[in-house]
Design a protein around this motif. Structure first.
Motif, PDB file in Angstrom:
ATOM      1  N   LEU A  11       0.841  -1.188   0.000  1.00 58.53           N
ATOM      2  CA  LEU A  11       0.000   0.000   0.000  1.00 58.53           C
ATOM      3  C   LEU A  11       0.880   1.242   0.000  1.00 58.53           C
ATOM      4  O   LEU A  11       1.730   1.398   0.889  1.00 58.53           O
ATOM      5  N   VAL A  12       0.697   2.102  -0.987  1.00 60.31           N
ATOM      6  CA  VAL A  12       1.475   3.332  -1.085  1.00 60.31           C
ATOM      7  C   VAL A  12       0.558   4.496  -1.415  1.00 60.31           C
ATOM      8  O   VAL A  12      -0.526   4.323  -1.982  1.00 60.31           O
ATOM      9  N   GLN A  13       1.002   5.687  -1.062  1.00 59.84           N
ATOM     10  CA  GLN A  13       0.264   6.892  -1.397  1.00 59.84           C
ATOM     11  C   GLN A  13       0.541   7.309  -2.837  1.00 59.84           C
ATOM     12  O   GLN A  13       1.584   6.957  -3.397  1.00 59.84           O
ATOM     13  N   PRO A  14      -0.374   8.039  -3.461  1.00 57.38           N
ATOM     14  CA  PRO A  14      -0.088   8.570  -4.796  1.00 57.38           C
ATOM     15  C   PRO A  14       1.227   9.340  -4.806  1.00 57.38           C
ATOM     16  O   PRO A  14       1.524  10.107  -3.895  1.00 57.38           O
ATOM     17  N   GLY A  15       2.012   9.107  -5.851  1.00 62.10           N
ATOM     18  CA  GLY A  15       3.328   9.707  -5.954  1.00 62.10           C
ATOM     19  C   GLY A  15       4.440   8.862  -5.383  1.00 62.10           C
ATOM     20  O   GLY A  15       5.618   9.187  -5.587  1.00 62.10           O
ATOM     21  N   GLY A  16       4.091   7.790  -4.695  1.00 63.60           N
ATOM     22  CA  GLY A  16       5.081   6.913  -4.109  1.00 63.60           C
ATOM     23  C   GLY A  16       5.678   5.947  -5.114  1.00 63.60           C
ATOM     24  O   GLY A  16       5.327   5.949  -6.299  1.00 63.60           O
ATOM     25  N   SER A  17       6.572   5.097  -4.623  1.00 63.95           N
ATOM     26  CA  SER A  17       7.286   4.149  -5.469  1.00 63.95           C
ATOM     27  C   SER A  17       7.277   2.758  -4.862  1.00 63.95           C
ATOM     28  O   SER A  17       7.226   2.598  -3.642  1.00 63.95           O
ATOM     29  N   LEU A  18       7.337   1.762  -5.725  1.00 67.93           N
ATOM     30  CA  LEU A  18       7.496   0.369  -5.337  1.00 67.93           C
ATOM     31  C   LEU A  18       8.393  -0.315  -6.350  1.00 67.93           C
ATOM     32  O   LEU A  18       8.421   0.072  -7.518  1.00 67.93           O
TER      33      LEU A  18
END
Length: 113
Positions: A11-18
């Motif tokens: 789970l990541v916020q918009p603008g994040g990276s994985l």
């Protein structure tokens, strides 16, 4: 037997990276190339990115400039670096050997604030 094991979702916020990983056993990632697909909730599976054995890459228009596909032949692993993630990127991500029909269990990516 061919085994594909995807990992790295979350789970990541918009603008994040994985960074997703796909460990391959039973065959080689450089046999013909590797591809990444995703299946958004309630939608059909769609092609996201692929890399051929000789190194040329393909990206869906929706992810071009944000995602990068690569392989590490010594580790027999494919990767999908995902930057500037958007809610529309949410879905289960799968890797696949180009030209074959072997699928792993997938890894869930959720982009939400």
């Amino acid at each position: 037997q061919v085994q594909l094991v995807e990992s790295g979702g979350g789970l990541v916020q918009p603008g994040g990276s994985l960074r997703l990983s796909c460990v391959v056993s039973g065959t080689s990632v450089n046999l013909s190339g590797m591809a990444w697909y995703r299946q958004p909730p309630g939608k059909q599976r769609e092609s996201v990115a692929s890399i051929a054995r000789i190194g040329n890459t393909y990206y869906a228009d929706s992810v071009k400039g944000r995602f990068t596909v690569s392989t590490d032949n010594t580790k027999n692993t494919a990767y999908l670096q995902m930057n500037d993630l958007k809610p529309g990127d949410t879905g289960v991500y799968y890797c696949k050997i180009v030209g074959q029909t072997y699928w792993g269990q997938g890894t869930q990516v959720t982009v939400s604030s």
